[in-house]
Design a protein around this motif. Structure first.
Motif, PDB file in Angstrom:
ATOM      1  N   ARG A 488     -48.023   6.930  25.433  1.00 41.74           N
ATOM      2  CA  ARG A 488     -47.964   6.978  23.994  1.00 41.74           C
ATOM      3  C   ARG A 488     -47.591   8.732  23.519  1.00 41.74           C
ATOM      4  N   SER A 522     -43.784   9.669  16.646  1.00 44.12           N
ATOM      5  CA  SER A 522     -44.552   9.394  17.181  1.00 44.12           C
ATOM      6  C   SER A 522     -44.011   7.786  17.992  1.00 44.12           C
ATOM      7  N   PHE A 524     -44.981   4.555  20.903  1.00 45.50           N
ATOM      8  CA  PHE A 524     -45.654   4.714  22.433  1.00 45.50           C
ATOM      9  C   PHE A 524     -44.636   3.211  23.172  1.00 45.50           C
ATOM     10  N   THR A 552     -42.058   1.070  21.080  1.00 49.29           N
ATOM     11  CA  THR A 552     -42.513   1.024  19.383  1.00 49.29           C
ATOM     12  C   THR A 552     -41.278   2.307  18.229  1.00 49.29           C
ATOM     13  N   PHE A 605     -37.459   4.835  14.535  1.00 44.89           N
ATOM     14  CA  PHE A 605     -37.186   4.455  13.320  1.00 44.89           C
ATOM     15  C   PHE A 605     -35.676   4.267  13.306  1.00 44.89           C
ATOM     16  N   ARG A 609     -33.840   1.385   7.120  1.00 39.54           N
ATOM     17  CA  ARG A 609     -32.766   2.710   6.565  1.00 39.54           C
ATOM     18  C   ARG A 609     -34.393   3.754   5.542  1.00 39.54           C
ATOM     19  N   THR A 610     -33.796   4.620   5.485  1.00 42.70           N
ATOM     20  CA  THR A 610     -34.782   5.441   5.092  1.00 42.70           C
ATOM     21  C   THR A 610     -34.379   6.659   4.183  1.00 42.70           C
ATOM     22  N   PHE A 611     -35.360   6.795   3.416  1.00 41.89           N
ATOM     23  CA  PHE A 611     -34.763   7.775   2.217  1.00 41.89           C
ATOM     24  C   PHE A 611     -35.778   9.229   2.441  1.00 41.89           C
TER      25      PHE A 611
ATOM     26  N   MET B  25     -53.761  -7.096  30.566  1.00 45.57           N
ATOM     27  CA  MET B  25     -54.546  -6.069  30.000  1.00 45.57           C
ATOM     28  C   MET B  25     -53.111  -5.733  28.799  1.00 45.57           C
ATOM     29  N   LEU B  26     -52.359  -5.470  29.667  1.00 46.18           N
ATOM     30  CA  LEU B  26     -51.248  -4.171  28.820  1.00 46.18           C
ATOM     31  C   LEU B  26     -50.784  -4.888  27.798  1.00 46.18           C
ATOM     32  N   LEU B  27     -50.614  -6.032  27.332  1.00 43.83           N
ATOM     33  CA  LEU B  27     -50.634  -6.973  26.116  1.00 43.83           C
ATOM     34  C   LEU B  27     -51.671  -6.237  25.335  1.00 43.83           C
ATOM     35  N   ALA B  29     -53.472  -3.891  24.909  1.00 38.73           N
ATOM     36  CA  ALA B  29     -53.388  -2.698  25.323  1.00 38.73           C
ATOM     37  C   ALA B  29     -52.288  -2.598  23.580  1.00 38.73           C
ATOM     38  N   CYS B  30     -51.334  -3.496  23.962  1.00 39.05           N
ATOM     39  CA  CYS B  30     -50.269  -3.444  22.778  1.00 39.05           C
ATOM     40  C   CYS B  30     -50.694  -3.476  21.528  1.00 39.05           C
ATOM     41  N   PRO B  34     -53.724   2.623  20.520  1.00 35.22           N
ATOM     42  CA  PRO B  34     -52.314   3.039  20.577  1.00 35.22           C
ATOM     43  C   PRO B  34     -51.510   2.872  20.821  1.00 35.22           C
ATOM     44  N   THR B  35     -50.851   1.353  19.760  1.00 39.00           N
ATOM     45  CA  THR B  35     -49.723   1.379  19.835  1.00 39.00           C
ATOM     46  C   THR B  35     -48.753   1.661  18.122  1.00 39.00           C
ATOM     47  N   GLU B  36     -50.370   1.659  17.483  1.00 38.74           N
ATOM     48  CA  GLU B  36     -50.403   2.181  16.233  1.00 38.74           C
ATOM     49  C   GLU B  36     -48.946   3.154  16.004  1.00 38.74           C
ATOM     50  N   VAL B  37     -48.050   2.570  15.226  1.00 37.47           N
ATOM     51  CA  VAL B  37     -47.084   4.150  15.096  1.00 37.47           C
ATOM     52  C   VAL B  37     -46.504   3.774  13.486  1.00 37.47           C
ATOM     53  N   ILE B  38     -46.323   4.172  12.641  1.00 38.17           N
ATOM     54  CA  ILE B  38     -46.249   4.129  11.345  1.00 38.17           C
ATOM     55  C   ILE B  38     -44.740   5.117  11.341  1.00 38.17           C
ATOM     56  N   ASN B  39     -44.142   4.757  10.114  1.00 36.72           N
ATOM     57  CA  ASN B  39     -42.450   5.822   9.809  1.00 36.72           C
ATOM     58  C   ASN B  39     -42.992   6.826   9.351  1.00 36.72           C
ATOM     59  N   PRO B  40     -43.260   7.931   9.465  1.00 41.67           N
ATOM     60  CA  PRO B  40     -43.485   8.709   8.980  1.00 41.67           C
ATOM     61  C   PRO B  40     -42.385   8.970   7.475  1.00 41.67           C
ATOM     62  N   THR B  41     -41.242   8.428   7.525  1.00 42.05           N
ATOM     63  CA  THR B  41     -40.508   8.711   6.355  1.00 42.05           C
ATOM     64  C   THR B  41     -40.194   7.200   5.149  1.00 42.05           C
ATOM     65  N   ILE B  42     -39.296   8.026   4.437  1.00 41.17           N
ATOM     66  CA  ILE B  42     -39.741   6.859   2.805  1.00 41.17           C
ATOM     67  C   ILE B  42     -38.498   5.722   3.277  1.00 41.17           C
ATOM     68  N   THR B  43     -39.254   4.814   2.994  1.00 48.16           N
ATOM     69  CA  THR B  43     -38.054   3.522   3.412  1.00 48.16           C
ATOM     70  C   THR B  43     -37.772   2.379   2.124  1.00 48.16           C
TER      71      THR B  43
END
Lengths: 942, 506
Positions: A488, A522, A524, A552, A605, A609-611, B25-27, B29-30, B34-43
């Motif tokens: 990660r 981030s 993974f 990801t 990402f 579609r992003t802003f 185990m890998l699955l 883990a997924c 640790p795999t949690e990823v959030i798009n930080p921008t505005i969608t």
């Protein structure tokens, strides 16, 4: 995964011992650091400074003892060990330029001899490391690996090189290989923090070479398939020292030296006189190395400092490193290796940008020092002017920890397991201060500013590799290999800036205008592989495998990508049919071929579609950012390669040639959206890129007479790169797009041309031969940024055994650069630069073209970027003047630029690192070559 | 043999087992942290999930883009026209001569794409605002009206500068007139909603508010360009009759922290980015002195000037003179900055005449046949007065002294327009030049080639550089003799002579 129990130690009461000495068969010289192992066991040792080894607590029985030393053919001996007795087994190893028996692990599930590989893994051996003088891993790679071009991005501290391994596969991703330290993937990113002109910081600068045992390089293609979708540019793995059993040794190293500026490319006398200094360099290392049969260690502390080659210490570089490496053998089934290294690096740099605050630009291309026209401080004295230009301060501090823990568990001889857990934590803070007095003097609208950038990088990783050797059949030995990896990567960056500073402040919050921003990224990635390796008739090696990768990079949708590889190698010279009379001349013949796939993931990402929402007049202001591509997937890189390896004159000389054809499909190209949508470029999998690369390597012993030996190694590579299909959208070809350079003269992706083909405005010649300012815009003239040929020559002479003199030469060419230095000098009317314009005389008479409008001249200054450099010369004197353990060395890194073609610029240096991930070099400006690094080292072992 | 076989099988099983367990185990883990990823921008999703209050942010994005468009268009207009000459910049080296411009020009995309982006953003805002449930119906109507106003402004700027303009993805290129009519529709639709107080983010600069004067001036401008004298006059008068019209100006604002005035870098230090004004306009430079200096876009002066043009077209020269004098009175605004320290040295550039006038002892002739007028050039470096909204060298007495003929009046009208709209992105339209479309537009939607598509439309009355003094530029060219600077061409005279103005006498 870690539920591996400690298997109780075997009773060791009734055991025996094997001892002996390992020497060179030719001159009986003792070999230090030779590896002695008992086949199919965990028992092993390394020879000490006297060439001696001892294998203790060996259970009674019949054994095969193997002695290996890099640069020699390995030897095996059968011994019988009896309880309570010592057997003496001495080895006399025969030198060999063919490194067929060297064992490598990179890209493989289990340690494998090079002879068995269908796709080569090259290595940098301890001897090679010893014979050159470098400070970071990218410098170590320079000239050492066939097929890898390592171009210095800048001579300034904190920067990293531009590495191209077998060409450039992607127009969207960097060409830097993936780097591992002891199985832990590490940060080698660049282009973050605060730009100081085109010079950017790189995490490669903190991968120091102090405690490196060896380096393995798997070039992109089939050798790297097991590293999956990130390994299109290959994998470079660094192994650190873990200690040698025997009496503890303390090594004290003191290096003193000088950083002498390379002024070959300096244009103006005033620059040569005022801008540089000879920096004082010092480096002290204290190292502890030792251990017993079950535990070895290597502890090292290093402090390195230079005040740099720029006046007022603006190329200062201080580095502290504490490294610890150890190996613990719990029993004959389980051992553990641990390594951890802490690095603190602080350095200064100066602004190299094309703005009024850039000192070198002002002196070399600006008018300030030439005409004394721009006299901000009310003075025209060059010393006072320079003092003003040197007021801005750029400082960066890096704290970095890389830790790796590897467990090797061998429950049965035929079943090996390796698990590694580790992380790379890299925290950097950069600060750029333009003091108020500088702003006032330059008439800037902003009165003093501080820009601050912090970047925190954390990458934990876990990987596993297992290998099961199936019982031997009559004609075949088969291993099943399998494994997986998950890591990660979190990158958090914070930027802050203050403008209109309070008097005397050094923090950005004490200012009239304070802004801040944040970046979060981030990713993974997890992958698993399975592979079959078979040995047929002992001399034919076949392998085939698959890797599945998920990432990801698409947001929440983790997609799984299959990648395949397969290969075959045959050692013809080992077959019985190979005529024995040929063996005298051609002692080794290996043919190999391999097919493999790797990939490149898109940036995270890009599916959505992003802003964006920048701040505007106190409110978030939502704006279109990325139009999103719901179909996005990784680039696939398929590589087909074949090669021949030959040994001549009883392996005194080795030659290898490899051709690789690499095709990138689903290449991520920047495709424009219709401007009426308000969105810009979007990454789409539409392109195809081809790389055809020849790699030749010739090495061996040239002369060997009493008290003198000369060895040489020649690496050559030839690269053809072409965008074979730029792709279409909506039935129309995608327009060519820029990937670097400048607006007036840039590096482009265009159908049928190499990535980074140079496109420039061309001034048209009139019928009477003059130039009157008519333009033909946007012309390609065949110039490209990727070198089409490069290579190196290493010479190593051994004189009266203890004195080694080695020299490294490098060359590169077939590409061009945009010579911005001359363009800017024309802009400011330097007579020598104006004289470079064809038909210049007519300009002032009957043309509307204004030389000051330098952008017009981009085309003229696309110049040949070839270079030849003497990269390194090192003289080592072992056991100096009869003092055992005392070694002296003298070295110069970058002693001489032998030849360049472009006017006034170092073609290796990239003046303006472009904004994206891809770095193709090929911009020349008022930039700084690496200093001539002169080093005198005293090393004492006791 | 049998034993070997069994063992072979067993080992194979072991391999399969290890592989399976490690995959599981890998699955696993997924599916854990640790795999949690959030798009930080505005969608789109984020915008939909947060409808409350987003109208203000979406509108602020539109305002930001409006400021971007105005800065880009202002800069490109400045040096392509006769107003400024490109001395040393990273801007397109060839665009100083408008005939050189083509769709590949490096500095063109900023103008075209920022206008198209503003249009697209405004249209996005019109659809997004109704989702904001925090607004009452009046506020919602006002917010949508603001978005419509900005859409109209984007279309107006596109029509002023380009000739064939697609408005939908893959759509046909519409003529300037078609786009002007679309702009007019937008302004007319915006007018009622703008009667109520502007919906603005809390604590906003009140200058962001849009009242009904702004769209009325914009309508007058659009009708003028369409040649519709009656409607142009109607909306010019409507603007003048709207309460608060005296001294009215609607500006594109800039933010010192995040989004600065993009023209400023070429006007203040001028060390690496240097544009220099036509000597005749020296007294207006630099119009902007701070990084957040606003750029005027819709000023009440424009209503007077349009009414003057209407009067000329009607042959009512006395009325025209009165209107011109009104415009001058309006342009002599009280907001000038006295004694700004202009550090710019008007550098000597060897190949362009070797000298740029920089002393108030020099007088300027608009062309070889014009009288030498003193006071247009300021001594630099030194203190100068700066006029951030409007200024002109003419006074009412100058208008009274004019001959009552159309050419003289029109020439003066254009001179006033050039001075009053200096550095506001208006000159190319007045010169009748239409820029080519950006190459990317033609690449993704090949609607045509030739003038108006990948080449500019440059009227024949715009002189070619071959007619001018060596070593200088075309419309920007000048010579110096003694204490008199003579501009090579008076473009305002050229425009008048060629009757190159929308509201002409039939």
């Amino acid at each position: 995964m870690l539920c591996v129990g400690l298997v109780s130690a075997q009773a060791q009461t009734e055991t025996g011992e094997i001892r002996g000495v390992v020497t060179d068969a030719n001159d009986a010289q003792k070999l230090i650091g030779a590896q002695i192992t008992i086949l199919d066991t965990r028992i092993g040792a390394v020879t000490n400074v006297n060439g001696e080894y001892v294998l203790r607590r060996v259970p009674p029985g019949e054994y095969t003892v193997v002695a290996k030393y890099i640069g020699y053919k390995s030897a095996t001996k059968q011994v019988t060990v009896e309880a309570g007795k010592t057997v003496e087994v001495n080895f006399e190893l025969v030198p060999s330029a063919v490194s067929a028996e060297e064992v490598v692990v990179t890209g493989l599930a289990a340690a494998t001899e090079k002879r068995k590989l269908s796709a080569p893994v090259q290595s940098i051996t301890p001897q090679m490391i010893q014979n050159i003088t470098v400070q970071s891993i990218d410098q170590l790679l320079q000239g050492q690996i066939a097929g890898v071009s390592v171009g210095m991005a800048s001579g300034l501290p904190g920067t990293g090189s531009r590495i191209q391994s077998r060409g450039v596969k992607s127009a969207a991703n960097n060409s830097t290989p993936v780097f591992y330290v002891d199985n832990v993937r590490v940060d080698v990113g660049d282009n973050f923090g605060i730009g100081t002109g085109g010079t950017v910081s790189s995490s490669m600068a903190q991968l120091v070479t102090g405690e490196i045992e060896r380096v393995e390089v798997a070039l992109g293609g089939s050798a790297a398939t097991l590293y999956g979708t990130q390994a299109a540019n290959g994998v470079t793995q660094i192994f650190t020292k873990k200690g040698v059993p025997g009496t503890p040794t303390v090594r004290v190293v003191a290096t003193l030296g000088a950083d002498n500026p390379e002024t070959k490319f300096v244009q103006e006398e005033v620059t040569r006189r005022l801008f540089f200094q000879t920096g004082f360099f010092q480096n002290y290392t204290l190292n502890l190395n030792g251990g017993g049969d079950i535990f070895t260690y290597n502890i090292s502390a290093m402090a390195r400092s230079t005040n740099g080659f720029i006046t007022r210490n603006q190329a200062r570089d201080d580095l502290y490193n504490i490294a610890f490496g150890a190996r613990a053998i719990f029993n004959d089934k389980l051992d553990a290796e641990i390594s951890t290294t802490f690095i603190r690096n602080g350095f200064s740099r100066l602004n190299q940008g094309n703005n009024i605050f850039a000192p070198l630009g002002a002196m070399e291309t600006g008018v300030a020092f030439r005409e004394r026209r721009f006299t901000p401080a009310g003075t025209d004295n060059p010393d006072s002017l320079l003092a003003l230009w040197m007021l801005p301060e750029y400082d960066e501090n890096v704290n970095r920890i890389i830790t790796s823990l590897t467990l090797n568990y061998v429950p049965f001889k035929w079943f090996t397991n390796r698990v590694t857990i580790g992380f790379d934590y890299n925290k950097r803070e950069a600060r750029f201060l333009t003091p108020i007095e500088a702003s006032i003097a330059f008439g800037s609208a902003v009165l003093g500013s501080i820009t601050r950038a912090d970047r925190e990088f954390m990458q934990p990783i876990i990987n596993y590799a297992g290998s099961i050797r199936l019982p031997e059949l009559e004609v075949a030995t088969i291993s099943l290999n399998f494994g997986g990896e998950a890591f990660r990567q979190d990158i958090r960056s914070i930027f802050g800036s203050g403008q209109n500073l309070a008097a005397g402040t050094r923090t950005f919050n004490q200012a009239g205008i304070v802004t801040g921003s944040e970046g979060v990224g981030s990713i993974f990635l997890a992958g698993a592989f399975a592979e079959v390796r078979a040995e047929l008739l002992k001399h034919i090696f076949i392998d085939g495998g698959m890797r599945f990768d998920g990432s990801t990079a698409f947001g929440r949708n983790v997609s799984f990508i299959p990648l395949a590889r397969g290969g075959i190698a045959a050692i013809l010279s080992d077959f019985e049919f190979y005529p024995s009379e040929w063996k005298k001349y051609i002692s080794f013949v290996k043919l190999r071929g391999a097919l493999g796939q790797t990939g490149n993931f898109p940036a995270p990402f890009l599916r959505d579609r992003t802003f964006s929402a920048p701040s505007f007049l106190g409110s978030a202001a939502i704006a279109p950012a990325n139009p999103g591509n719901p179909d996005i997937k990784p680039e696939f890189v398929t590589s087909l390669e074949g090669g021949v390896e030959l040994g001549f004159l009883e392996d005194r000389i080795s030659f290898s040639v490899t051709y690789s054809a690499t095709q990138t499909t689903d290449g991520l190209f920047a495709v424009p959206s219709d401007p009426v949508t308000g969105f810009g470029l979007v990454q789409r999998n539409v392109g195809s890129v081809f790389n055809g690369v020849w790699e030749l390597s010739l090495s061996g012993n040239v002369i060997k007479i009493t008290d003198f030996e000369l060895n040489a190694r020649l690496n050559m590579a030839f690269v053809r790169n072409e965008v074979t299909d730029i792709g279409t959208v909506g039935g129309r070809p995608i327009p060519e797009f820029g990937v670097g350079g400048f607006a007036f003269s840039g590096l482009f992706v265009s159908n049928g041309r190499p990535i980074g083909a140079i496109r420039a405005n061309r001034l048209a010649q009139e019928a009477d031969g003059t130039y009157r300012g008519r333009f033909i815009p946007n012309q390609f003239n065949g110039a490209q940024s990727i070198p089409t040929y490069f290579g190196s020559l290493t010479l190593e002479a051994v004189v009266i055994r203890d004195i080694t003199v080695s020299a490294l030469f490098e060359y590169s060419g077939g590409n061009a650069l945009i010579n911005t230095l001359q363009v800017l000098r024309i802009a400011n009317g330097y007579p020598d630069a104006l004289a470079r314009i064809p038909g210049y005389v007519s300009f002032s008479q009957n043309s509307v073209v204004n030389p000051a409008n330098f952008a017009a001249y981009g085309a003229f200054f696309v110049e040949d970027a070839r270079w030849i450099k003497w990269r390194d010369v090192t003289v080592r004197y072992r056991n100096a003047f009869g003092f055992r353990g005392a070694n002296l060395s003298a070295a110069i890194r970058n002693p001489l630029v032998i030849s360049t073609a472009a006017a006034g610029v170092d073609p290796e240096i990239n003046w303006a690192r472009s904004a994206g991930a891809l770095d193709l070099g090929s911009t020349g400006g008022a930039n700084l070559s690496a200093a001539r690094q002169i080093r005198f080292t005293l090393e004492y072992n006791f | 043999m049998n034993k070997t076989k069994q063992s072979f099988k067993a080992r194979l099983w072991m391999a399969v087992l290890t592989l399976t367990s490690s995959s599981i185990m890998l699955l696993n883990a997924c599916q854990t942290n640790p795999t949690e990823v959030i798009n930080p921008t505005i969608t789109d999703e984020a915008l939909r999930a947060f409808p409350g209050g987003s109208a203000n942010q979406v509108l602020q994005g539109v305002r930001n883009q409006f400021s971007a468009m105005i800065a880009n268009v202002t800069l490109y207009n400045a040096y392509v026209s006769d107003d400024y000459v490109n001395i040393s910049t990273f801007l397109s080296p060839i665009a100083d001569n408008p005939r050189n411009i083509n769709a590949d020009d490096i500095s063109l995309p900023a103008s075209y794409s920022s206008a198209q982006t503003l249009r697209a953003q405004a249209e996005f805002a019109i659809t997004q605002i109704p989702l904001d449930r925090t607004l009452n119906p009046t506020q919602q109507a006002n917010a949508i009206a603001q978005a419509r106003f900005f859409r109209g402004m984007a279309l107006l700027v596109l029509a002023e500068n380009f000739a064939n303009i697609p408005l939908v993805e893959g759509g046909p290129g519409l003529t300037s007139s078609q786009v002007l009519r679309e702009a007019i529709n937008s302004f007319l639709a915006a007018l009622p909603g703008l009667a109520s107080p502007s919906v603005l983010p809390p604590g906003s600069d009140p200058r962001l508010a849009i009242n009904q004067i702004a769209p009325r001036i914009a309508l007058a401008r659009a009708y003028r360009l369409l040649g519709r004298a009656d409607s142009a006059a109607f909306y010019a008068n409507a603007a003048l009759n709207t309460p608060g019209s005296a001294g009215y100006v609607y500006r594109a604002l800039y933010d010192p922290q995040n989004f600065t005035n993009g023209v400023i870098p070429f006007l203040i230090t001028r060390v690496t980015r240097d544009l220099q004004p036509l000597p005749r306009l020296d007294f207006l430079d630099p119009k902007y002195t701070a990084i957040d200096a606003p750029i005027p876009v819709l000023k009440i002066e424009e209503a007077h000037l349009i009414l003057a043009e209407v009067a000329i077209a009607e042959g009512n020269f006395a009325e025209a003179k009165a209107r011109l004098k009104n415009a001058i009175t309006a342009a002599l605004r009280p907001d000038s900055i006295i004694g700004f320290n202009s550090t710019n040295t008007r550098p000597a550039v060897p190949a362009v005449g070797g000298f740029r006038p920089r002393s108030n002892t020099l007088s300027v002739r608009a062309d070889a046949n014009s009288p030498a007028i003193p006071g247009l050039i300021r001594t630099r470096p030194g203190p100068v007065n700066v006029y951030p909204t409007s200024f002109t060298s003419l006074r009412p007495a100058d208008i009274d002294a004019l001959q009552n003929n159309e050419e003289e009046l029109v020439r003066t009208l254009f001179l006033l327009r050039q001075e009053i709209f200096f550095l506001e992105g208006r000159r190319l339209s007045d010169l009748g030049i239409r820029l080519p479309l950006w190459r990317r537009q033609l690449d993704v939607n090949p609607i045509g080639t030739g003038p108006g598509f990948d080449l500019p439309i440059v009227p024949t009355y715009i002189p070619g550089f071959a007619n001018f003094n060596p070593g200088t530029h075309d419309m920007d060219a000048f010579t110096v003799s003694g204490s008199v600077v003579t501009c090579s061409v008076d473009m305002n005279r050229v425009l008048a002579r060629n009757r190159a103005y929308p509201l002409r006498r039939p």
